[in-house]
Write a protein that holds these residues in place. Sequence first.
Motif, PDB file in Angstrom:
ATOM      1  N   GLY A  63       0.824  -1.209   0.000  1.00 46.39           N
ATOM      2  CA  GLY A  63       0.000   0.000   0.000  1.00 46.39           C
ATOM      3  C   GLY A  63       0.856   1.255   0.000  1.00 46.39           C
ATOM      4  O   GLY A  63       2.028   1.229   0.373  1.00 46.39           O
ATOM      5  N   ILE A  64       0.263   2.370  -0.375  1.00 43.06           N
ATOM      6  CA  ILE A  64       1.015   3.615  -0.529  1.00 43.06           C
ATOM      7  C   ILE A  64       1.616   4.111   0.792  1.00 43.06           C
ATOM      8  O   ILE A  64       2.734   4.606   0.830  1.00 43.06           O
ATOM      9  CB  ILE A  64       0.159   4.701  -1.219  1.00 43.06           C
ATOM     10  CG1 ILE A  64       1.048   5.846  -1.705  1.00 43.06           C
ATOM     11  CG2 ILE A  64      -0.946   5.187  -0.308  1.00 43.06           C
ATOM     12  CD1 ILE A  64       0.341   6.773  -2.668  1.00 43.06           C
ATOM     13  N   THR A  65       0.900   3.939   1.894  1.00 43.25           N
ATOM     14  CA  THR A  65       1.421   4.365   3.193  1.00 43.25           C
ATOM     15  C   THR A  65       2.638   3.537   3.587  1.00 43.25           C
ATOM     16  O   THR A  65       3.656   4.075   4.020  1.00 43.25           O
ATOM     17  CB  THR A  65       0.327   4.248   4.274  1.00 43.25           C
ATOM     18  OG1 THR A  65      -0.827   4.987   3.851  1.00 43.25           O
ATOM     19  CG2 THR A  65       0.810   4.774   5.601  1.00 43.25           C
ATOM     20  N   GLU A  66       2.530   2.223   3.411  1.00 40.41           N
ATOM     21  CA  GLU A  66       3.647   1.338   3.716  1.00 40.41           C
ATOM     22  C   GLU A  66       4.810   1.591   2.765  1.00 40.41           C
ATOM     23  O   GLU A  66       5.976   1.561   3.170  1.00 40.41           O
ATOM     24  CB  GLU A  66       3.206  -0.127   3.645  1.00 40.41           C
ATOM     25  CG  GLU A  66       4.298  -1.133   3.906  1.00 40.41           C
ATOM     26  CD  GLU A  66       4.854  -1.102   5.328  1.00 40.41           C
ATOM     27  OE1 GLU A  66       5.915  -1.720   5.533  1.00 40.41           O
ATOM     28  OE2 GLU A  66       4.252  -0.480   6.213  1.00 40.41           O
ATOM     29  N   LEU A  67       4.517   1.872   1.517  1.00 40.38           N
ATOM     30  CA  LEU A  67       5.563   2.167   0.538  1.00 40.38           C
ATOM     31  C   LEU A  67       6.330   3.426   0.940  1.00 40.38           C
ATOM     32  O   LEU A  67       7.570   3.445   0.890  1.00 40.38           O
ATOM     33  CB  LEU A  67       4.951   2.327  -0.849  1.00 40.38           C
ATOM     34  CG  LEU A  67       5.907   2.605  -1.993  1.00 40.38           C
ATOM     35  CD1 LEU A  67       6.904   1.471  -2.153  1.00 40.38           C
ATOM     36  CD2 LEU A  67       5.142   2.835  -3.282  1.00 40.38           C
ATOM     37  N   GLU A  68       5.623   4.460   1.345  1.00 40.69           N
ATOM     38  CA  GLU A  68       6.291   5.690   1.789  1.00 40.69           C
ATOM     39  C   GLU A  68       7.209   5.416   2.980  1.00 40.69           C
ATOM     40  O   GLU A  68       8.320   5.938   3.053  1.00 40.69           O
ATOM     41  CB  GLU A  68       5.260   6.756   2.162  1.00 40.69           C
ATOM     42  CG  GLU A  68       4.597   7.378   0.962  1.00 40.69           C
ATOM     43  CD  GLU A  68       3.521   8.379   1.328  1.00 40.69           C
ATOM     44  OE1 GLU A  68       2.986   8.324   2.458  1.00 40.69           O
ATOM     45  OE2 GLU A  68       3.205   9.218   0.475  1.00 40.69           O
ATOM     46  N   ARG A  69       6.758   4.567   3.890  1.00 36.08           N
ATOM     47  CA  ARG A  69       7.569   4.233   5.060  1.00 36.08           C
ATOM     48  C   ARG A  69       8.832   3.469   4.652  1.00 36.08           C
ATOM     49  O   ARG A  69       9.919   3.744   5.137  1.00 36.08           O
ATOM     50  CB  ARG A  69       6.755   3.409   6.051  1.00 36.08           C
ATOM     51  CG  ARG A  69       7.464   3.155   7.374  1.00 36.08           C
ATOM     52  CD  ARG A  69       6.699   2.213   8.286  1.00 36.08           C
ATOM     53  NE  ARG A  69       6.642   0.847   7.802  1.00 36.08           N
ATOM     54  CZ  ARG A  69       7.669  -0.015   7.816  1.00 36.08           C
ATOM     55  NH1 ARG A  69       8.831   0.358   8.262  1.00 36.08           N
ATOM     56  NH2 ARG A  69       7.520  -1.241   7.365  1.00 36.08           N
ATOM     57  N   ARG A  70       8.678   2.538   3.716  1.00 30.92           N
ATOM     58  CA  ARG A  70       9.814   1.698   3.324  1.00 30.92           C
ATOM     59  C   ARG A  70      10.867   2.438   2.509  1.00 30.92           C
ATOM     60  O   ARG A  70      12.033   2.079   2.556  1.00 30.92           O
ATOM     61  CB  ARG A  70       9.335   0.490   2.535  1.00 30.92           C
ATOM     62  CG  ARG A  70       8.618  -0.517   3.392  1.00 30.92           C
ATOM     63  CD  ARG A  70       8.472  -1.790   2.645  1.00 30.92           C
ATOM     64  NE  ARG A  70       7.663  -2.750   3.374  1.00 30.92           N
ATOM     65  CZ  ARG A  70       7.501  -3.990   2.982  1.00 30.92           C
ATOM     66  NH1 ARG A  70       8.083  -4.431   1.894  1.00 30.92           N
ATOM     67  NH2 ARG A  70       6.763  -4.815   3.677  1.00 30.92           N
ATOM     68  N   ILE A  71      10.457   3.433   1.725  1.00 32.94           N
ATOM     69  CA  ILE A  71      11.437   4.121   0.904  1.00 32.94           C
ATOM     70  C   ILE A  71      11.878   5.455   1.479  1.00 32.94           C
ATOM     71  O   ILE A  71      12.652   6.178   0.863  1.00 32.94           O
ATOM     72  CB  ILE A  71      10.919   4.325  -0.549  1.00 32.94           C
ATOM     73  CG1 ILE A  71       9.743   5.294  -0.586  1.00 32.94           C
ATOM     74  CG2 ILE A  71      10.568   2.995  -1.180  1.00 32.94           C
ATOM     75  CD1 ILE A  71       9.321   5.660  -1.996  1.00 32.94           C
ATOM     76  N   ALA A  72      11.403   5.762   2.680  1.00 33.43           N
ATOM     77  CA  ALA A  72      11.738   7.043   3.311  1.00 33.43           C
ATOM     78  C   ALA A  72      13.240   7.136   3.583  1.00 33.43           C
ATOM     79  O   ALA A  72      13.889   6.174   3.946  1.00 33.43           O
ATOM     80  CB  ALA A  72      10.964   7.203   4.606  1.00 33.43           C
ATOM     81  N   VAL A  73      13.763   8.326   3.405  1.00 32.03           N
ATOM     82  CA  VAL A  73      15.157   8.615   3.718  1.00 32.03           C
ATOM     83  C   VAL A  73      15.177   9.191   5.139  1.00 32.03           C
ATOM     84  O   VAL A  73      14.457  10.141   5.426  1.00 32.03           O
ATOM     85  CB  VAL A  73      15.762   9.615   2.710  1.00 32.03           C
ATOM     86  CG1 VAL A  73      17.180   9.965   3.091  1.00 32.03           C
ATOM     87  CG2 VAL A  73      15.688   9.053   1.319  1.00 32.03           C
ATOM     88  N   PRO A  74      16.004   8.633   6.036  1.00 35.24           N
ATOM     89  CA  PRO A  74      16.062   9.167   7.397  1.00 35.24           C
ATOM     90  C   PRO A  74      16.494  10.633   7.413  1.00 35.24           C
ATOM     91  O   PRO A  74      17.088  11.122   6.462  1.00 35.24           O
ATOM     92  CB  PRO A  74      17.126   8.288   8.079  1.00 35.24           C
ATOM     93  CG  PRO A  74      17.232   7.066   7.248  1.00 35.24           C
ATOM     94  CD  PRO A  74      16.868   7.483   5.851  1.00 35.24           C
ATOM     95  N   SER A  75      16.217  11.310   8.483  1.00 37.51           N
ATOM     96  CA  SER A  75      16.501  12.736   8.593  1.00 37.51           C
ATOM     97  C   SER A  75      17.985  13.049   8.490  1.00 37.51           C
ATOM     98  O   SER A  75      18.359  14.153   8.137  1.00 37.51           O
ATOM     99  CB  SER A  75      15.945  13.294   9.911  1.00 37.51           C
ATOM    100  OG  SER A  75      16.534  12.603  10.991  1.00 37.51           O
ATOM    101  N   ASP A  76      18.868  12.076   8.778  1.00 37.23           N
ATOM    102  CA  ASP A  76      20.302  12.347   8.646  1.00 37.23           C
ATOM    103  C   ASP A  76      20.769  12.234   7.193  1.00 37.23           C
ATOM    104  O   ASP A  76      21.935  12.468   6.884  1.00 37.23           O
ATOM    105  CB  ASP A  76      21.123  11.399   9.530  1.00 37.23           C
ATOM    106  CG  ASP A  76      20.966   9.923   9.164  1.00 37.23           C
ATOM    107  OD1 ASP A  76      20.254   9.631   8.180  1.00 37.23           O
ATOM    108  OD2 ASP A  76      21.563   9.094   9.839  1.00 37.23           O
ATOM    109  N   GLY A  77      19.834  11.876   6.266  1.00 35.94           N
ATOM    110  CA  GLY A  77      20.144  11.825   4.857  1.00 35.94           C
ATOM    111  C   GLY A  77      20.768  10.545   4.378  1.00 35.94           C
ATOM    112  O   GLY A  77      21.023  10.356   3.208  1.00 35.94           O
TER     113      GLY A  77
END
Length: 149
Positions: A133-147
Amino acid sequence: MKSQWIVVTNAALARIFSRKSAIEPLVPVATLTHSESRLRTGALATDRAGRQAADNSHGVNQFEPRSDAHRKEHRRFAREIAQRLDEALAAGKFGSLMIFSSNPFIGELKAQLSNAVSERVQTLLDCDLSHVGITELERRIAVPSDGKP
């Protein structure tokens, strides 16, 4: 800044998303399906393998096709996705690209990408996220705040 496109695909389904930055939500751009990739080999190729009588024997030699029908369909779908990406790049719709694809389809897709599109690829991972799902996809491909991924 041009959009980033995210392509999530396997041999039968490709979903393309867009976002302006890493912190913005994904926006669906297109969904491509290729149902032929899921068909049985008998439904794809009606020809039987070639046969030839062997000299001085009672048996028959059977020649298998060089490429099976599923592989041909995978290549056809990879070419369709690559063409869509070429057209979008020419229209200036994205500046960078992330591709998440099942293995071995990722090899078929990579082989079909033009040089111009290949230069835009920032991430190319062999993981099948096509049914996430799109929400899970966003979580999995997210870049952490430290880059760092």
